[in-house]
Each structure stands twice: as structure tokens, then as C-alpha cells.
Design an enzyme around this catalytic site. Structure first.
Site, short mmCIF file in Angstrom:
data_model
loop_
_atom_site.label_atom_id
_atom_site.label_comp_id
_atom_site.label_asym_id
_atom_site.label_seq_id
_atom_site.Cartn_x
_atom_site.Cartn_y
_atom_site.Cartn_z
N ASN A 9 0.84 -1.36 -0.01
CA ASN A 9 0.00 -0.06 -0.02
C ASN A 9 0.84 1.23 -0.07
O ASN A 9 1.60 1.54 1.09
CB ASN A 9 -1.05 0.00 1.22
CG ASN A 9 -1.86 1.20 1.23
OD1 ASN A 9 -1.45 2.00 0.90
ND2 ASN A 9 -3.17 0.78 1.95
N LYS A 12 0.09 3.90 2.67
CA LYS A 12 0.66 3.88 4.01
C LYS A 12 2.06 3.95 4.06
O LYS A 12 2.52 4.58 5.04
CB LYS A 12 0.37 2.15 4.25
CG LYS A 12 -1.14 1.65 5.00
CD LYS A 12 -0.69 0.31 5.38
CE LYS A 12 -2.16 -0.42 5.35
NZ LYS A 12 -2.11 -1.69 5.71
N ASP A 61 -1.00 -3.34 9.89
CA ASP A 61 -2.42 -3.79 9.48
C ASP A 61 -3.42 -3.00 10.31
O ASP A 61 -3.20 -2.75 11.41
CB ASP A 61 -2.43 -5.18 10.00
CG ASP A 61 -3.67 -5.66 9.04
OD1 ASP A 61 -3.60 -6.11 7.97
OD2 ASP A 61 -4.86 -6.12 9.71
N TYR A 144 -10.83 5.33 3.83
CA TYR A 144 -12.09 5.95 4.57
C TYR A 144 -12.05 7.05 5.06
O TYR A 144 -12.89 7.86 5.70
CB TYR A 144 -12.70 5.10 5.70
CG TYR A 144 -13.02 3.62 5.29
CD1 TYR A 144 -14.06 3.33 4.58
CD2 TYR A 144 -12.01 2.81 5.06
CE1 TYR A 144 -14.42 1.76 4.23
CE2 TYR A 144 -12.09 1.22 4.68
CZ TYR A 144 -13.36 1.06 4.38
OH TYR A 144 -13.74 -0.16 3.89
N ASP A 145 -10.77 8.03 4.58
CA ASP A 145 -10.52 9.36 5.40
C ASP A 145 -11.67 10.41 4.99
O ASP A 145 -11.99 11.16 5.84
CB ASP A 145 -9.06 9.75 4.62
CG ASP A 145 -7.99 9.34 5.35
OD1 ASP A 145 -8.16 8.70 6.46
OD2 ASP A 145 -6.84 9.34 4.84
P1 IMP Z 1 -4.58 -3.89 5.23
O1 IMP Z 1 -4.23 -3.15 6.51
O2 IMP Z 1 -3.86 -4.00 4.21
O3 IMP Z 1 -5.57 -4.84 5.53
O4 IMP Z 1 -5.77 -2.44 4.86
C1 IMP Z 1 -6.32 -1.68 5.64
C2 IMP Z 1 -7.39 -0.85 4.87
O5 IMP Z 1 -8.24 0.14 5.98
C3 IMP Z 1 -7.05 0.31 3.87
O6 IMP Z 1 -6.74 -0.31 2.43
C4 IMP Z 1 -8.06 1.37 4.16
O7 IMP Z 1 -8.95 0.91 3.30
C5 IMP Z 1 -8.30 1.32 5.50
N1 IMP Z 1 -7.43 2.21 6.21
C6 IMP Z 1 -6.42 1.99 7.32
N2 IMP Z 1 -5.97 2.93 7.61
C7 IMP Z 1 -6.65 4.21 7.14
C8 IMP Z 1 -6.27 5.42 7.02
O8 IMP Z 1 -5.46 5.94 7.76
N3 IMP Z 1 -7.33 6.15 6.21
C9 IMP Z 1 -8.15 5.53 5.59
N4 IMP Z 1 -8.36 4.43 5.43
C10 IMP Z 1 -7.59 3.50 6.25
#
Ligand code: IMP
Length: 189
Positions: A9, A12, A61, A144-145
Site C-alpha cells: 500500500n 501507508k 495492519d 475511508y479518510d
Molecule cells: P490492510 O491493513 O492492508 O488490511 O488495509 C487496511 C485498509 O483499511 C486500507 O486499505 C484502508 O481501506 C483502511 N485504512 C487503514 N488505515 C487508514 C487510514 O489511515 N485512512 C483511511 N483508510 C484507512
């Protein structure tokens, strides 16, 4: 100290670099995120990276837990809509939350796992509580920001400057704990 970030990502990775303020390398890994908790998934990703690249590795995560949806989308936040564009994710959330008029409470959770090549691991958890508004607002950030307003603010994460979000976010809180841990043990690795 060299630190790898196991992630696919790019949003991130950008936030992690900004918050840590040190050079970190991003590495893509094919890890199935099928854990039941943020901790399980973060540990799985960090351990896979540390083993493969033989370096101290962190993994994030994270996700959104909505009160009236019993914690969903939670660990499934990234796959809650198809394709998982920010617009689709937010719109689906707003749609399923039409029945949640009275209770819009939610929290963002971020678990950072730090793994060593020998498999030893630690986790750091950051939480930000807030609410889900009824429409998308703002153009910054990701996921989701645009629909999340943290407690004490009138703006969504997407309406804040990235620098401000990176001071108060769930990710900032988890990484602050990681930083203190690494500072206290600067011989780690
Ligand atoms: P994962 O950790 O790869 O399973 O992905 C986490 C998911 O949660 C992301 O793809 C976003 O859709 C959401 N997410 C996690 N952190 C944030 C953030 O800081 N802002 C907005 N969405 C987030």
C-alpha cells in the site's frame, strides 16, 4: 539502523515514512491477510518480510471499526467493496450505515508489528475514535479518510493536511510507540 516496511500500500508507506522521519525501504510481499485480528495480520506480514530479507521489518495492519456494524469492516476494511477504490469503500460504508442514524461512532485502528529475522516480534497499537459522517468530504489521504471525523475535530481526515493527519492518526500513535521502543533499545537487530 535499517528498517524495512512490508507493504503493497503506497499510501501507508508514504505516511509511515513521513511519521517516522527516517529512511525506510518498502518491500512488496505476497502474504495472505486471513487473520481474525489486526495483530495476527501485522505479525504475519512483518515476520514474512524479516525472514525473506533478513532484516528488521515492520508491517502495518489497520482498518475502520464501526460501532453499529459490530466492528465491521475491521480486518476486512481493504476488501469491503469491489474494486476497493476509496470512492467505492466510502459509498458502500455510507450505504450500509443508513440504518445507523443514531449511532455513527467508529474508530480507526492500526497495529504495527516489528519482526526480527529470527522470528521474534512485538506489536504496537494506535487507536483514534470518531464518527462517520453522512457524505464524503475532502480530497487528501486514502481509504475511508473522506467519511471519518476524529473526536474533537470538525474536519474529516481527508480535509486535513497530510502533515496534520500524520500527527494525530492511529498510525501516528502506533508508530510513536514503536519509535520510543527503538530509541530505548537502539542496539536492536
Ligand atoms: P490492510 O491493513 O492492508 O488490511 O488495509 C487496511 C485498509 O483499511 C486500507 O486499505 C484502508 O481501506 C483502511 N485504512 C487503514 N488505515 C487508514 C487510514 O489511515 N485512512 C483511511 N483508510 C484507512
Amino acid at each position: 539502523m535499517k528498517l524495512l516496511v512490508a507493504t503493497t500500500n503506497k499510501h501507508k508507506l508514504k505516511e509511515i515514512r513521513h511519521i517516522l522521519g527516517v529512511k525506510v525501504e518498502g518491500r512488496k510481499l505476497n502474504v495472505k491477510e486471513n487473520g481474525k485480528t489486526f495483530e495476527e495480520n501485522a505479525i504475519k506480514k512483518a515476520r514474512a518480510g524479516a525472514r525473506k530479507f533478513k532484516q528488521l521489518t515492520i508491517a502495518d495492519d489497520s482498518g475502520l471499526m464501526v460501532n453499529c456494524l459490530d466492528g465491521l469492516p475491521g480486518v476486512k476494511s481493504a476488501r469491503f467493496a469491489t474494486p476497493p477504490t476509496p470512492k467505492n469503500l466510502c459509498q458502500k460504508l455510507l450505504r450500509v450505515m443508513r440504518r445507523c442514524r443514531a449511532n455513527r461512532r467508529a474508530m480507526f485502528v492500526c497495529v504495527i508489528a516489528l519482526a526480527r529475522p529470527d522470528g521474534r516480534v512485538r506489536t504496537f497499537k494506535g487507536i483514534v475514535r470518531g464518527k462517520i459522517i453522512e457524505e464524503m468530504r475532502g480530497r487528501h489521504g486514502f481509504g475511508y479518510d473522506p467519511v471519518f471525523v476524529p473526536n474533537g475535530s470538525k474536519k474529516t481526515f481527508a480535509q486535513m493536511s497530510p502533515a496534520f493527519k500524520n500527527r494525530i492518526s492511529h498510525r501516528a500513535r502506533a508508530l510513536k510507540m514503536l519509535k520510543s521502543y527503538l530509541w530505548a533499545r537502539s542496539s536492536v537487530g
